[in-house]
Design a protein around this motif. Structure first.
Motif, PDB file in Angstrom:
ATOM      1  N   GLN A  82       0.803  -1.229   0.000  1.00  0.00           N
ATOM      2  CA  GLN A  82       0.000   0.000   0.000  1.00  0.00           C
ATOM      3  C   GLN A  82       0.829   1.270   0.000  1.00  0.00           C
ATOM      4  O   GLN A  82       0.331   2.341  -0.319  1.00  0.00           O
ATOM      5  N   ALA A  83       2.118   1.178   0.376  1.00  0.00           N
ATOM      6  CA  ALA A  83       2.939   2.385   0.467  1.00  0.00           C
ATOM      7  C   ALA A  83       4.406   2.030   0.615  1.00  0.00           C
ATOM      8  O   ALA A  83       4.755   0.919   1.047  1.00  0.00           O
ATOM      9  N   ASP A  84       5.267   2.975   0.249  1.00  0.00           N
ATOM     10  CA  ASP A  84       6.693   2.905   0.579  1.00  0.00           C
ATOM     11  C   ASP A  84       6.894   3.805   1.788  1.00  0.00           C
ATOM     12  O   ASP A  84       6.720   5.020   1.713  1.00  0.00           O
ATOM     13  N   VAL A  85       7.268   3.192   2.917  1.00  0.00           N
ATOM     14  CA  VAL A  85       7.357   3.916   4.186  1.00  0.00           C
ATOM     15  C   VAL A  85       8.820   4.110   4.548  1.00  0.00           C
ATOM     16  O   VAL A  85       9.567   3.127   4.686  1.00  0.00           O
ATOM     17  N   THR A  86       9.237   5.364   4.684  1.00  0.00           N
ATOM     18  CA  THR A  86      10.623   5.685   5.032  1.00  0.00           C
ATOM     19  C   THR A  86      10.672   6.229   6.453  1.00  0.00           C
ATOM     20  O   THR A  86       9.966   7.172   6.787  1.00  0.00           O
ATOM     21  N   PHE A  87      11.529   5.604   7.281  1.00  0.00           N
ATOM     22  CA  PHE A  87      11.667   5.973   8.685  1.00  0.00           C
ATOM     23  C   PHE A  87      12.958   6.759   8.899  1.00  0.00           C
ATOM     24  O   PHE A  87      13.919   6.628   8.149  1.00  0.00           O
ATOM     25  N   SER A  88      12.957   7.575   9.961  1.00  0.00           N
ATOM     26  CA  SER A  88      14.140   8.334  10.337  1.00  0.00           C
ATOM     27  C   SER A  88      14.791   7.690  11.551  1.00  0.00           C
ATOM     28  O   SER A  88      14.109   7.199  12.455  1.00  0.00           O
ATOM     29  N   GLY A  93      10.469   7.621  13.503  1.00  0.00           N
ATOM     30  CA  GLY A  93       9.150   7.989  13.019  1.00  0.00           C
ATOM     31  C   GLY A  93       9.062   7.857  11.516  1.00  0.00           C
ATOM     32  O   GLY A  93      10.075   7.672  10.826  1.00  0.00           O
ATOM     33  N   ILE A  94       7.840   7.947  11.007  1.00  0.00           N
ATOM     34  CA  ILE A  94       7.620   7.843   9.554  1.00  0.00           C
ATOM     35  C   ILE A  94       7.933   9.196   8.929  1.00  0.00           C
ATOM     36  O   ILE A  94       7.170  10.149   9.043  1.00  0.00           O
ATOM     37  N   LYS A  95       9.063   9.277   8.277  1.00  0.00           N
ATOM     38  CA  LYS A  95       9.516  10.519   7.645  1.00  0.00           C
ATOM     39  C   LYS A  95       8.805  10.741   6.314  1.00  0.00           C
ATOM     40  O   LYS A  95       8.440  11.860   5.960  1.00  0.00           O
ATOM     41  N   THR A  96       8.615   9.657   5.565  1.00  0.00           N
ATOM     42  CA  THR A  96       7.924   9.740   4.273  1.00  0.00           C
ATOM     43  C   THR A  96       6.960   8.571   4.148  1.00  0.00           C
ATOM     44  O   THR A  96       7.355   7.416   4.321  1.00  0.00           O
ATOM     45  N   TYR A  97       5.698   8.887   3.874  1.00  0.00           N
ATOM     46  CA  TYR A  97       4.695   7.858   3.617  1.00  0.00           C
ATOM     47  C   TYR A  97       4.222   8.056   2.187  1.00  0.00           C
ATOM     48  O   TYR A  97       3.385   8.913   1.905  1.00  0.00           O
ATOM     49  N   LEU A  98       4.785   7.290   1.257  1.00  0.00           N
ATOM     50  CA  LEU A  98       4.468   7.418  -0.163  1.00  0.00           C
ATOM     51  C   LEU A  98       3.339   6.449  -0.485  1.00  0.00           C
ATOM     52  O   LEU A  98       3.555   5.267  -0.752  1.00  0.00           O
ATOM     53  N   PHE A  99       2.115   6.980  -0.432  1.00  0.00           N
ATOM     54  CA  PHE A  99       0.927   6.161  -0.640  1.00  0.00           C
ATOM     55  C   PHE A  99       0.781   5.793  -2.115  1.00  0.00           C
ATOM     56  O   PHE A  99       0.856   6.648  -2.997  1.00  0.00           O
ATOM     57  N   LYS A 100       0.549   4.514  -2.386  1.00  0.00           N
ATOM     58  CA  LYS A 100       0.412   4.032  -3.757  1.00  0.00           C
ATOM     59  C   LYS A 100      -1.048   4.165  -4.184  1.00  0.00           C
ATOM     60  O   LYS A 100      -1.833   3.233  -4.083  1.00  0.00           O
ATOM     61  N   ASP A 101      -1.365   5.355  -4.671  1.00  0.00           N
ATOM     62  CA  ASP A 101      -2.728   5.689  -5.053  1.00  0.00           C
ATOM     63  C   ASP A 101      -3.053   5.095  -6.417  1.00  0.00           C
ATOM     64  O   ASP A 101      -2.167   4.822  -7.227  1.00  0.00           O
ATOM     65  N   ILE A 102      -4.358   4.935  -6.684  1.00  0.00           N
ATOM     66  CA  ILE A 102      -4.801   4.383  -7.963  1.00  0.00           C
ATOM     67  C   ILE A 102      -4.429   5.297  -9.129  1.00  0.00           C
ATOM     68  O   ILE A 102      -4.212   4.851 -10.246  1.00  0.00           O
ATOM     69  N   ILE A 103      -4.343   6.612  -8.856  1.00  0.00           N
ATOM     70  CA  ILE A 103      -3.996   7.572  -9.912  1.00  0.00           C
ATOM     71  C   ILE A 103      -2.489   7.756 -10.012  1.00  0.00           C
ATOM     72  O   ILE A 103      -1.930   7.889 -11.096  1.00  0.00           O
ATOM     73  N   GLY A 104      -1.803   7.773  -8.904  1.00  0.00           N
ATOM     74  CA  GLY A 104      -0.355   7.973  -8.874  1.00  0.00           C
ATOM     75  C   GLY A 104       0.109   8.085  -7.432  1.00  0.00           C
ATOM     76  O   GLY A 104      -0.684   8.394  -6.535  1.00  0.00           O
ATOM     77  N   ASP A 105       1.375   7.823  -7.174  1.00  0.00           N
ATOM     78  CA  ASP A 105       1.896   7.866  -5.813  1.00  0.00           C
ATOM     79  C   ASP A 105       1.704   9.260  -5.199  1.00  0.00           C
ATOM     80  O   ASP A 105       1.901  10.278  -5.865  1.00  0.00           O
ATOM     81  N   VAL A 106       1.332   9.294  -3.911  1.00  0.00           N
ATOM     82  CA  VAL A 106       1.094  10.545  -3.198  1.00  0.00           C
ATOM     83  C   VAL A 106       1.955  10.558  -1.936  1.00  0.00           C
ATOM     84  O   VAL A 106       1.864   9.655  -1.104  1.00  0.00           O
ATOM     85  N   ASP A 107       2.809  11.581  -1.813  1.00  0.00           N
ATOM     86  CA  ASP A 107       3.620  11.745  -0.609  1.00  0.00           C
ATOM     87  C   ASP A 107       2.754  12.448   0.442  1.00  0.00           C
ATOM     88  O   ASP A 107       2.482  13.635   0.344  1.00  0.00           O
ATOM     89  N   LEU A 108       2.332  11.706   1.456  1.00  0.00           N
ATOM     90  CA  LEU A 108       1.449  12.255   2.473  1.00  0.00           C
ATOM     91  C   LEU A 108       2.199  13.031   3.554  1.00  0.00           C
ATOM     92  O   LEU A 108       1.572  13.719   4.364  1.00  0.00           O
ATOM     93  N   THR A 109       3.526  12.928   3.577  1.00  0.00           N
ATOM     94  CA  THR A 109       4.315  13.599   4.624  1.00  0.00           C
ATOM     95  C   THR A 109       5.478  14.380   4.009  1.00  0.00           C
ATOM     96  O   THR A 109       6.645  14.086   4.284  1.00  0.00           O
TER      97      THR A 109
END
Length: 534
Positions: A82-88, A93-109
């Motif tokens: 569902q996402a590429d999750v990058t921790f610090s 903590g979750i530094k980057t939550y790259l949500f794999k959206d149906i339209i295109g990846d969305v960086d939520l953070t």
């Protein structure tokens, strides 16, 4: 004598100048540099010790002589379906939550900060273990005292995060109060970014006495602490939610703030640029004493992802309460269920919206008919009404008496035109919120150019067509002799609605267009029958 004195003085000055230039000054510079280096080292040492002291209570007898300078931040990524999750490494903590959206990846953070679900940012964490759906970090607070933090991601979205303090020393150590951190800011899909600042909030869920379902509360800077225990707390916007759900431990105070996360244009750039703000939330955790050779564990569930109403109904913790159905929420939920039923039959949300609109018109047909008949009758008696108004314009009592007599003569009820509108208004508002907050419409295709019913029509064809239908509908509904100011209002109303709906979700515009077409068709039939009757 004077000559010898001058020569001696000049030689003395030359010696002093040479000594200062080539011996004293270099020594002073070297001493200064050495002092600066020692100061920098001591500051780093103090920072490290302060970090450890911020985690441990001051009474804890721990030796810190062997502490080293803080390590640079390291980023560690866990790839999930569902996402590429990058921790610090700073706070794990979750530094980057790259949500794999149906339209295109969305960086939520995308904003600068410690990240979501970060804890103990003074500690240098490093990856300790991982599986395909979990990752564990470890960090030494001080020698012999380690904190472990494990994230586990599950298919249903209810994930787990555990923090464990392990005391390997022979002394009891007291952990000072610490916190879970969220923010600043939670991003969203491109079509929603314009409204995201207004929709982004720090929230928590409480169960009020006497209420069947829990209540979602917004928490801002300066608000009083919740008086009732809360189930979960975190940050949300219209489409996404990130919350912590403590399991078996009692959280402390909530702290919220709004922080600048960037700049954005105001009024399409006409008012220049203004600061873009995002919410930050901190959940305090009370301190605890960890006995020698023992552990203290904090278990939590968490959710980070889209507000999928259909999925939320299958999950615990009442996550569906985060979806804003508005004042007429019960009607909105009914509309959402009907929409999902029609989608199950057709496989197309656009067709489902059309079917739902037709069903709604069938239910309200009697009221629509009443409204249109009233409008047609008012149009019919307009010439006589104008004559009465001119005749008795100086006599209000007579004007009112003759007007009521005219209504009685032709069996006209002016309120009949308003009643259906009052009945339809809450239904429209409920549908507006139901469609506006429907994650199911995100990325849902309808026909040709409409590839996302949750975003605006890219070519504005639907709102323009809707405005045209409304124009012809209003044109046939304005009685002759209507006051010019009122006639102008009716005339420009379609234009106002068109401009208003330009940036609305195309699913909502499709509903209003379908509703306008059906109403216009019924109105045309009624006008023809009235014309034949006359």
């Amino acid at each position: 004598m004077n000559r010898q004195f001058l020569i001696t003085a000049m030689l003395f000055l030359l010696v002093i100048t040479g000594y200062n230039q080539f011996v004293a000054l270099p020594r002073a510079r070297a001493a200064q540099q050495a002092a600066e280096a020692r100061l920098k080292k001591s500051e780093q040492e103090a920072q490290r010790q302060t970090g450890a002291q911020a985690v441990l209570d001051a009474s804890s007898p721990v030796t810190k002589e062997k502490t080293s300078a803080p390590k640079p931040e390291e980023l560690i990524t866990l790839a999930l379906p569902q996402a590429d999750v990058t921790f610090s490494s700073k706070g794990a903590g979750i530094k980057t939550y790259l949500f794999k959206d149906i339209i295109g990846d969305v960086d939520l953070t995308p904003y600068e900060g410690e990240g979501y679900f970060s804890t103990l940012p003074q500690v240098d964490f490093s990856e300790f273990a991982r599986t395909k759906d979990s990752i564990t970090f470890a960090g030494d607070i001080v020698p012999g005292f380690t904190v472990y933090k494990t994230f586990r991601f599950n298919e249903n979205g209810i994930n787990n995060v555990n923090v464990t303090f392990e005391n390997k020393t022979s002394q009891n150590l007291t952990v000072a109060p610490w916190s879970w951190n969220f923010g600043p800011g939670l991003a969203t899909v491109k079509s929603e970014m314009g409204d995201n600042e207004r929709e982004s909030k720090a929230v928590y869920l409480v169960q009020e006495e006497g209420k069947k379902k829990p209540t979602l509360e917004t928490f801002a800077k300066g608000d009083k602490q919740p008086t009732l225990p809360w189930t979960w707390a975190g940050v949300e916007n219209r489409y996404f939610l990130s919350v912590l759900i403590p399991q078996g431990w009692k959280p402390g105070d909530l702290t919220a703030s709004k922080e600048k996360i960037g700049m954005q244009k105001r009024l399409w750039g006409l008012a220049g640029e203004g600061a873009l703000e995002g919410p930050r939330l901190s959940i305090a955790v009370p301190g605890v004493t960890v006995e020698a050779k023992s552990k203290a564990e904090y278990k939590s569930d968490f959710y980070f992802g889209p507000k999928d109403y259909k999925q939320f109904l299958k999950l615990p913790y009442h996550l569906d309460r985060s979806i804003a159905f508005g004042f007429f929420g019960a009607l909105g939920k009914i509309a959402r269920n009907v929409l999902e039923t029609f989608y199950g039959w057709t496989g197309n949300y656009g067709v489902a919206i059309i079917m739902m609109t037709v069903l709604l018109q069938a239910i309200l047909f009697k009221f629509t008919l009443m409204q249109l008949k009233s409008a047609a009758q008012m149009k019919k008696i307009q010439p006589e009404m104008k004559r009465i108004q001119e005749k008795y314009k100086g006599n209000p009592e007579a004007l009112n008496r003759e007007t009521m007599a005219l209504y009685k003569k032709y069996k006209v009820n002016p309120l009949a035109g308003c009643l259906p509108m009052l009945i339809q208004l809450p239904i429209f508002l409920a549908l507006f919120n139901a469609l506006r907050t429907s994650w199911a419409l995100h990325g849902a295709k309808f026909v040709f150019w409409i590839t996302d019913l949750s975003s605006k029509d890219p070519y504005y064809l639907l709102p323009i067509l809707m405005g045209a239908v409304m124009f012809f509908q209003q044109k046939g509904n304005i009685p002759a002799g209507t006051d010019p100011s009122q006639a102008a209002m009716f005339k420009y109303m379609p234009l106002i609605f068109t401009l208003l709906f330009m940036n609305f979700p195309s699913g909502l515009v499709l509903y209003w267009l379908t509703n306008s077409l059906l109403t216009f068709g019924i109105q045309s039939v009624i006008n023809k029958k009235m014309a034949k009757a006359n």
